[in-house]
Design an enzyme around this catalytic site. Structure first.
Site, PDB file in Angstrom:
ATOM      1  N   GLY A 157       1.654  -5.629   7.509  1.00 15.26           N
ATOM      2  CA  GLY A 157       0.671  -6.305   6.666  1.00 15.26           C
ATOM      3  C   GLY A 157      -0.517  -6.758   7.480  1.00 15.26           C
ATOM      4  O   GLY A 157      -0.864  -6.151   8.502  1.00 15.26           O
ATOM      5  N   SER A 158      -1.121  -7.842   7.033  1.00 17.26           N
ATOM      6  CA  SER A 158      -2.370  -8.306   7.643  1.00 17.26           C
ATOM      7  C   SER A 158      -2.103  -9.159   8.885  1.00 17.26           C
ATOM      8  O   SER A 158      -0.979  -9.632   9.109  1.00 17.26           O
ATOM      9  CB  SER A 158      -3.142  -9.133   6.616  1.00 17.26           C
ATOM     10  OG  SER A 158      -2.377 -10.276   6.291  1.00 17.26           O
ATOM     11  N   GLU A 168       3.608  -4.467  12.336  1.00 12.39           N
ATOM     12  CA  GLU A 168       2.723  -3.327  12.050  1.00 12.39           C
ATOM     13  C   GLU A 168       1.545  -3.889  11.263  1.00 12.39           C
ATOM     14  O   GLU A 168       1.668  -4.157  10.072  1.00 12.39           O
ATOM     15  CB  GLU A 168       3.453  -2.271  11.210  1.00 12.39           C
ATOM     16  CG  GLU A 168       4.676  -1.672  11.878  1.00 12.39           C
ATOM     17  CD  GLU A 168       4.350  -0.687  12.982  1.00 12.39           C
ATOM     18  OE1 GLU A 168       3.157  -0.497  13.267  1.00 12.39           O
ATOM     19  OE2 GLU A 168       5.293  -0.150  13.570  1.00 12.39           O
ATOM     20  N   LEU A 169       0.419  -4.077  11.944  1.00 15.66           N
ATOM     21  CA  LEU A 169      -0.694  -4.778  11.288  1.00 15.66           C
ATOM     22  C   LEU A 169      -1.848  -3.816  10.985  1.00 15.66           C
ATOM     23  O   LEU A 169      -1.637  -2.627  10.824  1.00 15.66           O
ATOM     24  CB  LEU A 169      -1.121  -5.962  12.152  1.00 15.66           C
ATOM     25  CG  LEU A 169       0.055  -6.884  12.566  1.00 15.66           C
ATOM     26  CD1 LEU A 169      -0.427  -8.019  13.434  1.00 15.66           C
ATOM     27  CD2 LEU A 169       0.795  -7.425  11.348  1.00 15.66           C
ATOM     28  N   CYS A 186      -3.370   1.768   6.641  1.00 15.17           N
ATOM     29  CA  CYS A 186      -3.619   1.214   7.978  1.00 15.17           C
ATOM     30  C   CYS A 186      -4.071   2.301   8.925  1.00 15.17           C
ATOM     31  O   CYS A 186      -4.916   2.068   9.778  1.00 15.17           O
ATOM     32  CB  CYS A 186      -2.347   0.549   8.492  1.00 15.17           C
ATOM     33  SG  CYS A 186      -0.919   1.626   8.433  1.00 15.17           S
ATOM     34  N   HIS A 233       9.087  -8.179  -0.558  1.00 15.24           N
ATOM     35  CA  HIS A 233       8.002  -7.215  -0.773  1.00 15.24           C
ATOM     36  C   HIS A 233       6.745  -7.965  -1.222  1.00 15.24           C
ATOM     37  O   HIS A 233       6.795  -9.151  -1.581  1.00 15.24           O
ATOM     38  CB  HIS A 233       8.429  -6.192  -1.838  1.00 15.24           C
ATOM     39  CG  HIS A 233       7.934  -4.808  -1.544  1.00 15.24           C
ATOM     40  ND1 HIS A 233       6.716  -4.573  -0.954  1.00 15.24           N
ATOM     41  CD2 HIS A 233       8.477  -3.577  -1.770  1.00 15.24           C
ATOM     42  CE1 HIS A 233       6.541  -3.268  -0.816  1.00 15.24           C
ATOM     43  NE2 HIS A 233       7.601  -2.633  -1.294  1.00 15.24           N
ATOM     44  N   ALA A 234       5.612  -7.266  -1.200  1.00 21.98           N
ATOM     45  CA  ALA A 234       4.358  -7.864  -1.657  1.00 21.98           C
ATOM     46  C   ALA A 234       4.507  -8.257  -3.131  1.00 21.98           C
ATOM     47  O   ALA A 234       5.184  -7.572  -3.915  1.00 21.98           O
ATOM     48  CB  ALA A 234       3.215  -6.885  -1.484  1.00 21.98           C
ATOM     49  N   ASN A 281       0.803  -1.236   0.000  1.00 25.73           N
ATOM     50  CA  ASN A 281       0.000   0.000   0.000  1.00 25.73           C
ATOM     51  C   ASN A 281       0.834   1.283   0.000  1.00 25.73           C
ATOM     52  O   ASN A 281       0.448   2.267  -0.628  1.00 25.73           O
ATOM     53  CB  ASN A 281      -1.069  -0.019   1.103  1.00 25.73           C
ATOM     54  CG  ASN A 281      -0.492  -0.105   2.488  1.00 25.73           C
ATOM     55  OD1 ASN A 281       0.659  -0.489   2.670  1.00 25.73           O
ATOM     56  ND2 ASN A 281      -1.292   0.248   3.473  1.00 25.73           N
TER      57      ASN A 281
HETATM   58  P1  NAP Z   1      -0.647  -9.132   3.504  1.00 27.76           P
HETATM   59  O1  NAP Z   1      -1.430  -9.970   2.608  1.00 27.76           O
HETATM   60  O2  NAP Z   1      -0.445  -9.567   4.907  1.00 27.76           O
HETATM   61  O3  NAP Z   1       0.765  -8.917   2.786  1.00 27.76           O
HETATM   62  C1  NAP Z   1       1.806  -8.219   3.406  1.00 27.76           C
HETATM   63  C2  NAP Z   1       3.109  -8.957   3.144  1.00 27.76           C
HETATM   64  O4  NAP Z   1       3.101 -10.193   3.865  1.00 27.76           O
HETATM   65  C3  NAP Z   1       3.325  -9.326   1.690  1.00 27.76           C
HETATM   66  O5  NAP Z   1       4.703  -9.230   1.393  1.00 27.76           O
HETATM   67  C4  NAP Z   1       2.856 -10.760   1.622  1.00 27.76           C
HETATM   68  O6  NAP Z   1       3.420 -11.482   0.556  1.00 27.76           O
HETATM   69  C5  NAP Z   1       3.335 -11.276   2.955  1.00 27.76           C
HETATM   70  N1  NAP Z   1       2.609 -12.416   3.466  1.00 27.76           N
HETATM   71  C6  NAP Z   1       1.292 -12.726   3.312  1.00 27.76           C
HETATM   72  N2  NAP Z   1       0.995 -13.837   3.981  1.00 27.76           N
HETATM   73  C7  NAP Z   1       2.135 -14.273   4.563  1.00 27.76           C
HETATM   74  C8  NAP Z   1       2.471 -15.399   5.385  1.00 27.76           C
HETATM   75  N3  NAP Z   1       1.564 -16.290   5.755  1.00 27.76           N
HETATM   76  N4  NAP Z   1       3.743 -15.525   5.795  1.00 27.76           N
HETATM   77  C9  NAP Z   1       4.676 -14.621   5.448  1.00 27.76           C
HETATM   78  N5  NAP Z   1       4.419 -13.545   4.670  1.00 27.76           N
HETATM   79  C10 NAP Z   1       3.165 -13.367   4.245  1.00 27.76           C
HETATM   80  O7  NAP Z   1      -1.221  -7.676   3.663  1.00 27.76           O
HETATM   81  P2  NAP Z   1      -1.783  -6.738   2.517  1.00 27.76           P
HETATM   82  O8  NAP Z   1      -3.171  -7.158   2.251  1.00 27.76           O
HETATM   83  O9  NAP Z   1      -0.828  -6.680   1.403  1.00 27.76           O
HETATM   84  O10 NAP Z   1      -1.734  -5.337   3.273  1.00 27.76           O
HETATM   85  C11 NAP Z   1      -2.828  -4.784   3.887  1.00 27.76           C
HETATM   86  C12 NAP Z   1      -2.763  -4.918   5.384  1.00 27.76           C
HETATM   87  O11 NAP Z   1      -1.562  -4.317   5.883  1.00 27.76           O
HETATM   88  C13 NAP Z   1      -3.890  -4.168   6.034  1.00 27.76           C
HETATM   89  O12 NAP Z   1      -4.421  -4.896   7.089  1.00 27.76           O
HETATM   90  C14 NAP Z   1      -3.205  -2.904   6.550  1.00 27.76           C
HETATM   91  O13 NAP Z   1      -3.878  -2.269   7.587  1.00 27.76           O
HETATM   92  C15 NAP Z   1      -1.873  -3.428   6.946  1.00 27.76           C
HETATM   93  N6  NAP Z   1      -0.888  -2.356   7.025  1.00 27.76           N
HETATM   94  C16 NAP Z   1      -0.396  -1.993   8.248  1.00 27.76           C
HETATM   95  C17 NAP Z   1       0.493  -0.941   8.370  1.00 27.76           C
HETATM   96  C18 NAP Z   1       1.043  -0.515   9.699  1.00 27.76           C
HETATM   97  O14 NAP Z   1       2.003   0.255   9.722  1.00 27.76           O
HETATM   98  N7  NAP Z   1       0.479  -0.958  10.815  1.00 27.76           N
HETATM   99  C19 NAP Z   1       0.898  -0.270   7.225  1.00 27.76           C
HETATM  100  C20 NAP Z   1       0.374  -0.658   5.992  1.00 27.76           C
HETATM  101  C21 NAP Z   1      -0.504  -1.717   5.909  1.00 27.76           C
HETATM  102  P3  NAP Z   1       2.591 -11.775  -0.805  1.00 27.76           P
HETATM  103  O15 NAP Z   1       2.265 -10.446  -1.399  1.00 27.76           O
HETATM  104  O16 NAP Z   1       3.528 -12.559  -1.602  1.00 27.76           O
HETATM  105  O17 NAP Z   1       1.360 -12.507  -0.368  1.00 27.76           O
END
Ligand code: NAP
Length: 463
Positions: free
Chosen positions: A212-213, A234-235, A268, A161-162, A137
């Site tokens: 991430g999530s 940071e979720l 987020c 990275h994503a 994002n």
């Molecule tokens: P995501 O699906 O969790 O992806 C984030 C990263 O984690 C990607 O690099 C992804 O790789 C990787 N990933 C996914 N599942 C994994 C697993 N089981 N094991 C290891 N790595 C894994 O999150 P998103 O949908 O891209 O991002 C949105 C979320 O991030 C939202 O909930 C948002 O609020 C949160 N966020 C939080 C902050 C903060 O600072 N608190 C900032 C920005 C975003 P792949 O792409 O290869 O799946």
């Protein structure tokens, strides 16, 4: 998920990438290990010289890298330029301040004497290679706010990275190399999420940070827990935005629009739940809904676009399901509530305000990752704070009031990593950033962020 650039404004796949083979991953881990052996011994002046060079190069590249980000994940190109400029600022901030932030600490003489030492110091030493698992994002900012302090502390970085922002990921590796950081100091690993566990378990990886999530955070934290490795998480967030009677309602409503739809609503720290005192509810609602209606939705490459597409088709489906669930359970869409009719392709969703939200609806507790706001009417401050805290998340919060007592109450009682009064939440290099509850743990940015991945060493000298 394939590693590919797919333009969210059109749905067109522009480029696909092969994930690294196990042998290629091994080569990069070895390179990180070798680079760390040297980088940890460099002084702050040398690290600052390289990081400032990276900042200068990024500044020159802003138009290019902004277009890359917009093409890969759909944020309005003017916002992408602002993100790149923010990264330049953060790099320069850490280049300037890291040495002072990591200066030796001197315990009180009485405590030193009590320990039987002639002297004692606390020293911040680097810990090694840190794996950064990052989201799409803010594809540049999320990485830079990890990488700048990590490199200044003497650590080396490995970026996973994503999968939908591979070109931005490769750009970052190239940037640090062009700046003069030795090979291995900052590497991009083009791998899917399935490869993370093996990398994390490798003895050459010292720690991990994940943005991430929740499921991704749980996975990385549990592997790290098993390996006894430090993590920062940071979720997600579902930040409350309280509007109380003494607030400047006009300004609160204008800022509310930006706070909700920044980054096409996929932030987020976007304000997501708008909790408004009954005395000013109607006035706020009317201005807020009017502001959401006026937004220009369209091609993110256009300079006058306010809201572009969501980053993926799945992301839009998830958001639609959340809104439909609320509407089916009795919520009212004051605007939006559906796809815009004007866009025939791409993953657009109309800026939406939902009223009459109840605890039976999923959106009451789940994070809406797109331009959808929920609006609540409350009778008093107690109710507002209680509702603000009725969420599994605790990232940040926003409160609009001119009343000192209300400010004190909110700063004491809102369960979040930040409380922003009369303005919207944003991250700044010099201020700590992070959450509580299911928004994660640990902090990024400021001195707190750089010290997360240091070995805080007690150095004790006998009599
Ligand atoms: P995501 O699906 O969790 O992806 C984030 C990263 O984690 C990607 O690099 C992804 O790789 C990787 N990933 C996914 N599942 C994994 C697993 N089981 N094991 C290891 N790595 C894994 O999150 P998103 O949908 O891209 O991002 C949105 C979320 O991030 C939202 O909930 C948002 O609020 C949160 N966020 C939080 C902050 C903060 O600072 N608190 C900032 C920005 C975003 P792949 O792409 O290869 O799946």
């Amino acid at each position: 998920m394939p590693i590919a650039t797919v333009n969210p404004a059109t749905g067109e796949t522009l480029e696909t990438f092969q994930p690294l083979t196990p042998a290629e991953i091994e080569r990069r881990l070895a390179a990180a290990d070798a680079a760390y052996a040297d980088h940890r011994l460099t002084d702050f002046a040398e690290r600052a010289r390289l990081l400032n060079r990276a900042a200068d190069l990024l500044e020159e590249d802003v138009p290019f890298v902004a277009r890359t980000m917009t093409t890969e994940m759909g944020k309005p190109v003017k916002a992408a330029r602002a993100e790149a400029a923010k990264c330049v600022k953060a790099m320069r901030w850490y280049a300037e301040h890291a040495e002072a932030l990591l200066a030796d600490e001197h315990p009180a003489p009485a405590d030193v004497a009590d320990s039987g030492a002639s002297r004692a110091v606390v020293r911040y030493r680097p810990i090694g290679a840190v794996l950064a698992v990052m989201p799409w994002n803010f594809p540049l900012w999320q990485v830079v706010r990890f990488a700048a302090p990590a490199l200044m502390a003497g650590n080396v970085g490995l970026l996973k990275h994503a999968s939908n922002v591979p070109q931005t990921a490769l750009y970052l590796e190239d940037l640090f190399l062009r700046a003069g950081f030795p090979h291995g100091c900052f590497q991009t690993l083009l791998v899917g999420s399935g490869a993370v566990e093996g990398i994390l378990r490798d003895g050459r990886v010292a720690a991990a940070t994940l943005t991430g999530s929740e499921p991704a955070g749980q996975s990385v934290a549990s592997v790290s827990g098993h390996e006894i490795k430090k993590t920062v998480l940071e979720l997600g967030g579902s930040d409350p935005y309280l509007v109380l009677p003494s607030a400047d309602i006009e300004r609160a409503a204008t800022v509310a629009v930006t706070a909700r739809v920044q980054n096409n609503g996929q932030s987020c720290i976007a304000a997501k739940r708008f909790i408004v005192h009954a005395d000013v509810y109607d006035a706020f609602r009317d201005r807020f809904v009017a502001g959401m209606r006026e937004l220009t939705v369209g091609d993110p490459m256009n300079e006058d676009t306010d809201v572009g597409p969501l980053s993926s088709e799945q992301g839009r489906t998830d958001l639609e399901e959340l809104v439909d669930d609320a509407l089916n359970h009795g919520a009212t869409a004051l605007c939006g509530g559906q796809r815009p009719k004007e866009q025939e392709r791409g993953w657009y969703y109309s800026p939406t305000v939902l009223a009459d939200v109840t605890p039976q609806m999923r959106i009451h507790l789940e994070e809406a990752f797109g331009p959808v706001a929920t609006l609540y009417r409350v009778a008093n401050l107690n109710e507002a704070v209680e509702l603000a805290n009725t969420t599994p998340f605790g990232l940040s919060s926003n409160v609009w009031t001119r009343d000192d007592d209300e400010m004190a109450r909110c700063a004491r009682d809102i369960q979040a990593g930040g409380v922003f009064f009369n303005g919207m939440t944003a991250s700044h290099p010099g201020l700590p950033f992070g959450g509580v509850k299911r928004s994660g743990y640990g902090r990024e940015l400021s001195g707190h962020g750089i010290r997360e991945f240091c070995n805080m060493t007690t150095v004790w000298y006998g009599p």
